[in-house]
Design a protein around this motif. Structure first.
Motif, PDB file in Angstrom:
ATOM      1  N   PHE A 234       0.862  -1.174   0.000  1.00  0.00           N
ATOM      2  CA  PHE A 234       0.000   0.000   0.000  1.00  0.00           C
ATOM      3  C   PHE A 234       0.904   1.231   0.000  1.00  0.00           C
ATOM      4  CE2 PHE A 234      -2.659   3.183   2.199  1.00  0.00           C
ATOM      5  CZ  PHE A 234      -3.720   3.217   1.306  1.00  0.00           C
ATOM      6  N   TRP A 235       0.905   1.969  -1.143  1.00  0.00           N
ATOM      7  CA  TRP A 235       1.842   3.082  -1.364  1.00  0.00           C
ATOM      8  C   TRP A 235       3.305   2.657  -1.180  1.00  0.00           C
ATOM      9  CZ3 TRP A 235      -0.063   6.262  -4.454  1.00  0.00           C
ATOM     10  CH2 TRP A 235      -1.355   6.780  -4.326  1.00  0.00           C
ATOM     11  N   ARG A 236       3.564   1.407  -1.527  1.00  0.00           N
ATOM     12  CA  ARG A 236       4.934   0.904  -1.533  1.00  0.00           C
ATOM     13  C   ARG A 236       5.194   0.230  -2.877  1.00  0.00           C
ATOM     14  NH1 ARG A 236       4.715   3.846   2.006  1.00  0.00           N
ATOM     15  NH2 ARG A 236       5.435   3.643   4.176  1.00  0.00           N
ATOM     16  N   ILE A 237       6.349   0.510  -3.468  1.00  0.00           N
ATOM     17  CA  ILE A 237       6.653   0.014  -4.812  1.00  0.00           C
ATOM     18  C   ILE A 237       7.974  -0.741  -4.810  1.00  0.00           C
ATOM     19  CG2 ILE A 237       7.781   2.177  -5.526  1.00  0.00           C
ATOM     20  CD1 ILE A 237       6.551   1.740  -8.337  1.00  0.00           C
ATOM     21  N   SER A 238       7.997  -1.920  -5.426  1.00  0.00           N
ATOM     22  CA  SER A 238       9.224  -2.714  -5.594  1.00  0.00           C
ATOM     23  C   SER A 238       9.850  -2.314  -6.918  1.00  0.00           C
ATOM     24  CB  SER A 238       8.903  -4.205  -5.594  1.00  0.00           C
ATOM     25  OG  SER A 238       8.211  -4.583  -4.423  1.00  0.00           O
ATOM     26  N   LEU A 239      11.041  -1.736  -6.893  1.00  0.00           N
ATOM     27  CA  LEU A 239      11.672  -1.173  -8.091  1.00  0.00           C
ATOM     28  C   LEU A 239      12.736  -2.095  -8.677  1.00  0.00           C
ATOM     29  CD1 LEU A 239      12.199   2.620  -7.289  1.00  0.00           C
ATOM     30  CD2 LEU A 239      10.563   1.601  -8.873  1.00  0.00           C
ATOM     31  N   TYR A 240      12.798  -2.087 -10.023  1.00  0.00           N
ATOM     32  CA  TYR A 240      13.762  -2.908 -10.774  1.00  0.00           C
ATOM     33  C   TYR A 240      14.400  -2.090 -11.893  1.00  0.00           C
ATOM     34  CZ  TYR A 240      11.588  -6.961  -8.568  1.00  0.00           C
ATOM     35  OH  TYR A 240      11.128  -7.870  -7.657  1.00  0.00           O
ATOM     36  N   ASN A 241      15.659  -2.426 -12.190  1.00  0.00           N
ATOM     37  CA  ASN A 241      16.259  -1.983 -13.446  1.00  0.00           C
ATOM     38  C   ASN A 241      15.779  -2.912 -14.558  1.00  0.00           C
ATOM     39  OD1 ASN A 241      18.094   0.201 -12.735  1.00  0.00           O
ATOM     40  ND2 ASN A 241      19.235  -1.355 -11.579  1.00  0.00           N
ATOM     41  N   THR A 242      15.563  -2.361 -15.761  1.00  0.00           N
ATOM     42  CA  THR A 242      15.112  -3.218 -16.859  1.00  0.00           C
ATOM     43  C   THR A 242      16.272  -3.895 -17.578  1.00  0.00           C
ATOM     44  OG1 THR A 242      15.054  -1.336 -18.376  1.00  0.00           O
ATOM     45  CG2 THR A 242      13.001  -1.923 -17.247  1.00  0.00           C
ATOM     46  N   HIS A 243      17.494  -3.364 -17.431  1.00  0.00           N
ATOM     47  CA  HIS A 243      18.697  -4.013 -18.006  1.00  0.00           C
ATOM     48  C   HIS A 243      18.559  -4.266 -19.498  1.00  0.00           C
ATOM     49  CE1 HIS A 243      20.624  -4.559 -14.288  1.00  0.00           C
ATOM     50  NE2 HIS A 243      19.955  -5.610 -13.878  1.00  0.00           N
ATOM     51  N   ASN A 244      18.022  -3.370 -20.244  1.00  0.00           N
ATOM     52  CA  ASN A 244      17.776  -3.724 -21.640  1.00  0.00           C
ATOM     53  C   ASN A 244      18.234  -2.638 -22.600  1.00  0.00           C
ATOM     54  OD1 ASN A 244      16.716  -5.249 -23.760  1.00  0.00           O
ATOM     55  ND2 ASN A 244      14.990  -5.891 -22.558  1.00  0.00           N
ATOM     56  N   TYR A 245      17.483  -1.558 -22.695  1.00  0.00           N
ATOM     57  CA  TYR A 245      17.804  -0.519 -23.671  1.00  0.00           C
ATOM     58  C   TYR A 245      19.007   0.281 -23.193  1.00  0.00           C
ATOM     59  CZ  TYR A 245      17.299   3.585 -26.646  1.00  0.00           C
ATOM     60  OH  TYR A 245      17.520   4.602 -27.532  1.00  0.00           O
ATOM     61  N   LEU A 246      20.047   0.364 -24.032  1.00  0.00           N
ATOM     62  CA  LEU A 246      21.279   1.047 -23.658  1.00  0.00           C
ATOM     63  C   LEU A 246      21.395   2.429 -24.278  1.00  0.00           C
ATOM     64  CD1 LEU A 246      23.765  -1.946 -23.960  1.00  0.00           C
ATOM     65  CD2 LEU A 246      22.589  -1.111 -21.920  1.00  0.00           C
ATOM     66  N   GLY A 247      20.586   2.693 -25.317  1.00  0.00           N
ATOM     67  CA  GLY A 247      20.628   4.017 -25.924  1.00  0.00           C
ATOM     68  C   GLY A 247      20.803   3.982 -27.418  1.00  0.00           C
ATOM     69  N   CYS A 248      20.887   5.183 -27.991  1.00  0.00           N
ATOM     70  CA  CYS A 248      21.094   5.366 -29.439  1.00  0.00           C
ATOM     71  C   CYS A 248      22.573   5.638 -29.682  1.00  0.00           C
ATOM     72  CB  CYS A 248      20.228   6.536 -29.914  1.00  0.00           C
ATOM     73  SG  CYS A 248      20.340   6.875 -31.691  1.00  0.00           S
ATOM     74  N   TYR A 249      23.164   4.942 -30.669  1.00  0.00           N
ATOM     75  CA  TYR A 249      24.599   5.060 -30.916  1.00  0.00           C
ATOM     76  C   TYR A 249      24.892   5.286 -32.395  1.00  0.00           C
ATOM     77  CZ  TYR A 249      25.703   3.693 -26.159  1.00  0.00           C
ATOM     78  OH  TYR A 249      25.818   3.667 -24.807  1.00  0.00           O
ATOM     79  N   VAL A 250      26.011   5.972 -32.639  1.00  0.00           N
ATOM     80  CA  VAL A 250      26.501   6.189 -34.005  1.00  0.00           C
ATOM     81  C   VAL A 250      27.087   4.880 -34.523  1.00  0.00           C
ATOM     82  CG1 VAL A 250      28.147   7.465 -35.432  1.00  0.00           C
ATOM     83  CG2 VAL A 250      27.002   8.610 -33.503  1.00  0.00           C
ATOM     84  N   ASP A 251      26.726   4.499 -35.761  1.00  0.00           N
ATOM     85  CA  ASP A 251      27.308   3.326 -36.394  1.00  0.00           C
ATOM     86  C   ASP A 251      28.050   3.754 -37.657  1.00  0.00           C
ATOM     87  OD1 ASP A 251      27.972   0.684 -36.587  1.00  0.00           O
ATOM     88  OD2 ASP A 251      26.041  -0.002 -37.326  1.00  0.00           O
ATOM     89  N   SER A 252      28.852   2.859 -38.221  1.00  0.00           N
ATOM     90  CA  SER A 252      29.609   3.143 -39.451  1.00  0.00           C
ATOM     91  C   SER A 252      29.813   1.846 -40.206  1.00  0.00           C
ATOM     92  CB  SER A 252      30.962   3.762 -39.097  1.00  0.00           C
ATOM     93  OG  SER A 252      31.776   2.799 -38.425  1.00  0.00           O
TER      94      SER A 252
END
Length: 739
Positions: A640-658
């Motif tokens: 009740f008004w308490r939340i169990s928090l997690y990291n999603t460990h998935n999306y790392l971001g947008c990166y430059v490719d070549s």
């Protein structure tokens, strides 16, 4: 260890996975594998100046399913693969002795192929070796030609002149030519050969199980697995399926050679081995129609009715005619071209398309012309067409009426919805059906209430997460089979599935599915928390209660990415979206990962919150996050008004490719690319990182080279297979950690 040694009869969960063929330019390439003196392929071996084509042709002529080239000049043929390890393609680096432009395995490394029944290169002429059907396509491949000929029920396929395909059931006076004379690249796959100038690459079309909607062989009894009507007579699969379609039933079942049952409710009777549905159909001895208290079950293909047609055509994207036209033939033709609707007309004609114009319904009695290839079926009439929905791999059932009691008796969640997201969620909950409604609602369950089927036009609301899909309507639900979870089964030392296996202390259902899919195998089985087994056939299986498959997956427990228990309030610690339903930690983490959020939070047993920003609220003792999760009482989902928090460990971001590529070990492209598809592809190859790019491309690897971060706004290309997702951009890649 003692527990394992004692486990003569262990309990496991079987999960169905859709077969995905390997992508080595469509040639039937499976991959590079380890070999040893016992040999991965149990059949014959020969050697000489070897090429891939020569080995595949030889194994095809021996009617073997697999061909393998090794050590430059060795060729192995067989239909059984021993469960040896898959290796990186770079380890199959020896040039073929007969073609230095091809790779033929390595030292104790074998390049494996499906054979596709290649028969050789043949001389053709104006009278044609194969003359019953033909087509041309500027994206022609061997697979495309095989599918076209298979769709017309023909035995042989021949590719020629880069873009042409010919089909037939008989070969006239044929003259063999050297393979070197079939040297024209296929227009759709430059690594394949599609005949030459008056030269054709000839294949035997491998037939499939009668009826494209085949479900399996099941036990029956006097109460009947199908609750609807029964008829009997000189029966075929097609006749029964069409009859049940005309009755607007979801399922058709053939039994005891000549009985046909139709219904939309399946009683939960046991699935049986295919060998027990061994009675020949009374009307076609080449098909199987159940057995003694055994029923062969099919989906019906969704007959939509008889419609008025005109010169402007209801369906105009593809058409064909055949003096042996049947409903099955037309459905297969349209499915082969990836189109949604099929219409038979005037006994011999077939039309296909993805959209219906202004259509006018006609009485079924006006679609009265017998199909030329099946007098017991009706193929439209004079400017009248018998219209069908082509059943795709998604397991679509149809559009149905719903109300406050709900057609599906299980759980509901909402959010930015797509069909794939809902089907995946329901599969993970081990439910048989998934339903999308009102654009953003998803319902899961294994029991369907007997509500009325509605016209497809009434399920017209675009999905909130993909405007190219339909997600029901106002009190209208689009229903799907999940086609996945088959149940809990008893295992033993001889193993139900024995072709491939792996173990991982981060095992999840998805990881096992991806592993088996990566090896081209049909069934996946998780066991003992961390083990995964794969295979293409089931032996004598014994069903067990689902309650006996009770071990948590090692990789899907509350320990993965857990941050802690935190205070929440009406302003919310996580600033993003919220959904509710029968919740588990895995379900919430997966949903937030798909939304590219960094954090997932479960609260009040059944609430899931996603976001990338955390408000600075107080951390609380673990005892205050004590509410059991609604979907798994063995997990804690806040309080009740308490939340169990997690990291999603998935999306790392947008990166430059070549051109040198951030990730270079594996790649694929698909005009239905999604984040999940790329993650599964990379996971199947055992690689750590996945990167989507340019809407349809996927790259994988274990190492990141010199990487440069870019703003997320530069990864703004919609994924081809999910418009609500982003798949990189122009030389920009959306990077993920493969869990």
């Amino acid at each position: 260890m003692l527990r394992r040694n004692m486990a003569t009869n262990m309990i496991l969960a079987i999960v169905l996975t859709v077969f995905v063929s390997a992508t080595k330019a469509g040639t039937g390439y499976i991959g590079c594998f380890q070999d040893n003196s016992t040999r991965i392929l149990e059949g014959t071996m020969t050697s000489g100046s070897m090429t891939v084509e020569k080995c595949v042709q030889r194994c095809s002529m021996e009617r073997k399913l697999f061909a393998g080239v090794e050590y430059s000049n060795q060729c192995f043929c067989g239909s059984q693969l021993r469960p040896y390890a898959k290796r990186p393609d770079s380890e199959c680096s020896f040039n073929c002795g007969g073609n230095s432009g091809q790779k033929c395995g390595g030292f104790w490394r074998i390049s494996l192929y499906n054979t596709h029944r290649y028969m050789g290169c043949y001389v053709d002429s104006k009278s044609r070796i194969l003359s019953e059907k033909n087509t041309s396509n500027n994206k022609m491949t061997t697979e495309l030609c095989l599918a076209f000929c298979k769709g017309h029920g023909l035995k042989y396929a021949l590719t020629q002149y880069s873009s042409q395909c010919f089909c037939g059931n008989s070969l006239g006076n044929v003259q063999k030519a050297p393979d070197s004379e079939c040297s024209y690249d296929c227009q759709g796959a430059k690594s394949e050969k599609c005949g030459g100038f008056w030269r054709g690459s000839l294949y035997l079309v491998v037939s499939t199980k009668a009826g494209t909607g085949y479900i399996g062989c099941f036990q029956d009894n006097s109460t009947r697995i199908l609750e609807g009507t029964m008829t009997s007579g000189s029966m075929t699969v097609e006749k029964c399926v069409q009859r049940c379609s005309m009755e607007k039933k979801l399922f058709a079942g053939v039994e005891y050679s000549n009985q046909c049952f139709c219904g939309s409710q399946l009683r939960p009777y046991a699935k049986r081995p295919e060998s027990e549905c061994s009675y020949n159909c009374g009307g076609n001895s080449g098909q199987k129609c159940g057995g003694f208290w055994r029923i062969s079950l099919y989906n019906t293909h969704r007959y939509l009715g008889c419609y008025v047609d005109s010169k402007s055509r209801i369906l105009s994207e593809k058409n064909t005619s055949n003096n042996k036209m049947t409903t099955e033939l037309c459905l297969a033709f349209c499915k082969g071209h990836g189109l949604k609707y099929a219409l038979t007309q005037y006994s011999s004609q077939c039309f296909c398309g993805n959209s219906l114009g202004n259509v006018q319904k006609a009485p079924d009695s006006e679609c009265s012309y017998d199909c030329n290839g099946a007098k017991s079926e009706k193929c439209g009439g004079f400017w009248r067409g018998s219209l069908y929905l082509v059943v795709s791999g998604t397991g679509y059932i149809g559009c149905f009426q719903d109300n406050s009691t709900r057609i599906l008796e299980g759980t509901m969640t909402s959010g930015s919805m797509t069909v794939e997201k809902c089907v995946q969620r329901c599969s993970m909950e081990r439910e048989m059906f998934a339903g999308v409604e009102y654009s953003n609602q998803c319902f899961c369950g294994s029991q369907l209430r007997p509500y009325a089927k509605s016209p497809e036009s009434e399920c017209s609301y675009n999905c909130g997460g993909n405007s190219g899909q339909k997600c029901g309507g106002f009190w209208r639900i689009s229903l799907y089979n999940t086609h996945r979870y088959l149940g809990c089964y008893v295992d033993s030392n001889s193993r139900i599935l024995s072709e491939k296996n792996t173990s991982d202390n981060k095992m999840t259902t998805e990881l096992c599915l991806a592993f088996c899919k990566g090896h081209g195998l049909k069934y996946a089985l998780t066991q003992y928390s961390s083990q995964c087994f794969c295979g293409n056939s089931l032996g004598n299986v014994q069903k067990a209660p689902d309650s006996e498959c009770s071990y948590d997956c090692k990789g899907a427990t509350t320990g993965t990415g857990y941050i802690g228990c935190f205070q929440d309030n009406s302003t919310r610690i996580l600033e993003g979206t919220m959904t509710s339903g029968s919740m588990t930690v895995e379900k919430c983490v997966q949903r937030c990962s798909m939304e590219r959020k960094k954090f997932a939070g479960v609260e009040y047993s059944n609430h899931c919150f996603c976001g990338s920003q955390l408000r600075p609220y107080a951390k609380r003792p673990e005892t205050e996050c004590s509410y059991n999760c609604g979907g798994n009482s063995g997990q804690k989902c806040g309080g009740f008004w308490r939340i169990s928090l997690y990291n999603t460990h998935n999306y790392l971001g947008c990166y430059v490719d070549s051109q040198s590529r951030i990730l270079s070990e594996k790649n694929t492209s698909d005009n239905k690319m999604t984040t999940e598809l790329c993650l599964a592809f990379c996971k199947g190859h055992g690689l750590k990182y996945a990167l989507t790019q340019y809407s349809s491309y996927c790259f994988c690897g274990n190492n990141l080279t010199n990487v440069q971060k870019a703003p997320d706004s530069e990864c703004d290309y919609d994924c081809k297979g999910a418009k609500s997702e982003k798949c990189g951009g122009w030389w920009r890649g959306s990077l993920y950690l493969v869990v």
